[in-house]
Write a protein that holds these residues in place. Structure first.
Motif, mmCIF file in Angstrom:
data_model
loop_
_atom_site.group_PDB
_atom_site.id
_atom_site.type_symbol
_atom_site.label_atom_id
_atom_site.label_comp_id
_atom_site.label_asym_id
_atom_site.label_seq_id
_atom_site.Cartn_x
_atom_site.Cartn_y
_atom_site.Cartn_z
ATOM 1 N N GLN A 29 -6.166 -2.590 31.166
ATOM 2 C CA GLN A 29 -4.917 -2.686 30.148
ATOM 3 C C GLN A 29 -3.716 -3.215 30.579
ATOM 4 O O GLN A 29 -3.399 -3.011 31.803
ATOM 5 C CB GLN A 29 -4.790 -1.168 29.501
ATOM 6 N N TYR A 52 -4.864 5.747 39.320
ATOM 7 C CA TYR A 52 -5.715 5.788 38.174
ATOM 8 C C TYR A 52 -5.118 4.827 37.202
ATOM 9 O O TYR A 52 -4.108 4.574 37.147
ATOM 10 C CB TYR A 52 -5.739 7.251 37.534
ATOM 11 N N THR A 79 -5.959 2.989 33.186
ATOM 12 C CA THR A 79 -6.709 3.141 31.814
ATOM 13 C C THR A 79 -7.143 1.876 31.508
ATOM 14 O O THR A 79 -6.675 0.702 31.969
ATOM 15 C CB THR A 79 -5.586 3.488 30.661
ATOM 16 N N LYS A 119 -10.049 -0.603 28.991
ATOM 17 C CA LYS A 119 -10.625 -0.592 27.789
ATOM 18 C C LYS A 119 -12.134 -0.943 28.020
ATOM 19 O O LYS A 119 -12.774 -1.859 28.621
ATOM 20 C CB LYS A 119 -10.126 -1.802 26.906
ATOM 21 N N THR A 150 -10.694 3.818 25.133
ATOM 22 C CA THR A 150 -9.904 3.520 26.372
ATOM 23 C C THR A 150 -10.223 4.814 27.312
ATOM 24 O O THR A 150 -10.173 5.881 26.775
ATOM 25 C CB THR A 150 -8.457 3.419 26.171
ATOM 26 N N VAL A 174 -9.972 6.467 31.562
ATOM 27 C CA VAL A 174 -9.068 6.719 32.467
ATOM 28 C C VAL A 174 -10.355 6.939 33.845
ATOM 29 O O VAL A 174 -11.148 7.641 33.898
ATOM 30 C CB VAL A 174 -8.346 7.859 32.668
ATOM 31 N N SER A 221 -9.536 8.534 26.143
ATOM 32 C CA SER A 221 -8.239 8.628 25.663
ATOM 33 C C SER A 221 -8.416 8.486 24.189
ATOM 34 O O SER A 221 -9.175 7.385 23.656
ATOM 35 C CB SER A 221 -7.362 7.643 26.181
#
Length: 92
Positions: A17, A38, A40, A42, A61, A63, A91
């Motif tokens: 992302q 970490y 995020t 897609k 999405t 993590v 998420s």
């Protein structure tokens, strides 16, 4: 010509992302990138044998630890994958 990659062996095809970058972060982007623990990402495709993360689907999405993303090229096209057991959260 664009390649189609289908993940197997409990892997998930992902896309990093875009992150918001302020002036300070922009000046030190290379240094800060190495400390990002970490990320995020897609979800683009899910291997048929993924079963540990219930309900994971394209467009979600997630993590993941940054160092668990496997990046590779096929015919000069960049791909990123992560194994399903490294998914920490979805998420919503």
């Amino acid at each position: 010509m664009s390649k189609t990659i289908n993940p197997v062996n409990r892997h998930v095809l992902v896309e990093r992302q875009a992150e918001e970058v302020d002036a300070f972060s922009s000046a030190f982007a290379d240094t800060l990138k190495t400390f990002k623990e970490y990320l995020t990402v897609k979800v683009l495709k899910v291997s048929d044998d993924c079963e540990k993360v219930a309900g994971l689907k394209e467009g979600d999405t997630i993590v993941v630890p940054a160092n668990m993303i496997v990046e590779f090229k096929v015919d000069n096209q960049q791909f990123s994958m992560v194994q399903e057991n490294y998914i920490l959260a979805i998420s919503e």
